[in-house]
Write a protein that holds these residues in place. Structure first.
Motif, short mmCIF file in Angstrom:
data_model
loop_
_atom_site.label_atom_id
_atom_site.label_comp_id
_atom_site.label_asym_id
_atom_site.label_seq_id
_atom_site.Cartn_x
_atom_site.Cartn_y
_atom_site.Cartn_z
N GLU A 77 -6.00 -6.60 1.27
CA GLU A 77 -4.82 -7.15 1.96
C GLU A 77 -4.31 -8.00 1.17
OE1 GLU A 77 -6.82 -8.56 5.44
OE2 GLU A 77 -5.85 -6.90 6.68
N PRO A 78 -2.99 -8.26 0.98
CA PRO A 78 -2.04 -7.45 1.51
C PRO A 78 -2.06 -5.92 1.30
CG PRO A 78 -0.79 -8.91 0.36
CD PRO A 78 -2.32 -9.10 0.14
N ARG A 84 -0.10 1.18 4.19
CA ARG A 84 1.05 1.11 5.42
C ARG A 84 1.42 2.24 5.83
NH1 ARG A 84 2.37 -3.67 6.10
NH2 ARG A 84 2.10 -4.35 4.00
N ARG A 173 -3.95 -5.25 12.61
CA ARG A 173 -2.52 -5.94 12.45
C ARG A 173 -2.55 -6.14 10.82
NH1 ARG A 173 -2.26 -3.37 16.26
NH2 ARG A 173 -1.81 -4.34 18.22
N SER A 175 -1.76 -6.95 6.94
CA SER A 175 -0.98 -7.84 6.29
C SER A 175 -0.17 -7.39 5.20
CB SER A 175 -1.84 -9.27 5.99
OG SER A 175 -2.95 -8.95 4.98
#
Length: 175
Positions: A77-78, A84, A173, A175
């Motif tokens: 992360e990100p 994604r 969730r 990041s």
């Protein structure tokens, strides 16, 4: 001598479980769905349609027989664009019956993990997946199979350790 079962046949031969540990931040950068998603995340046609995504039909079939399929992803992360993309299409896998969890890499530092992604079938066969540095399947041989009890135990233990810490897809969730 009989030919080894294909990768797809391994799922159909599974009686109880198939677990997958993914530890890379990018795969198959040449995947047309990924390229399309990069241009427009809404552009992936029929991402939930098992006729368009044969993987979903296979998962529905084997999960319908009572085989438990779990997938754990260790991610930096990100997250990368590819992760994604995976997060975007994972609801279809979950609808097909897969259980999916995500573990931020920083929470895996004290875990002993194998050097390669793998599938473990019925706690008896490990299929290691080999990729090039840019995420394509290795031209020297994209998989390696073993039933060695020590390797099976290592992979089972590693997967369960990640699974225990990981966040269910519905709650993760990125990041």
């Amino acid at each position: 001598m009989a030919a080894e079962p294909t990768f797809e046949e391994l799922f159909r031969l599974a009686k109880r479980s198939a677990v997958h540990l993914e530890m890379r931040d990018g795969y198959m950068q040449s995947d047309p769905s990924f390229i399309s998603w990069q241009n427009d995340p809404r552009s992936i046609p029929a991402e939930r349609d098992p006729d368009m995504r044969p993987w979903l039909a296979l998962m529905q079939e084997i999960i319908g027989r009572g085989v438990k399929v779990r997938r754990a992803r260790v991610v930096s992360e990100p997250i990368s664009d590819y992760i994604r993309f995976e997060h975007h299409v994972t609801p279809s896998n979950v609808l097909a019956g897969e259980q999916v969890r995500w573990l931020p890499r920083r929470k895996a530092s004290d875990l002993a993990l194998p050097g390669n992604d793998f599938w473990l079938f019925d706690d008896s066969l490990v299929v290691f997946l080999h990729f090039t540095g840019d995420g394509e399947l290795s031209p020297e041989g994209d998989e390696e199979r073993t039933t060695d009890p020590a390797v099976v135990a290592l992979c089972r233990t590693a997967f369960e350790a990640v699974w225990e810490r990981a966040i269910p897809h519905e709650e993760y969730r990125p990041s």
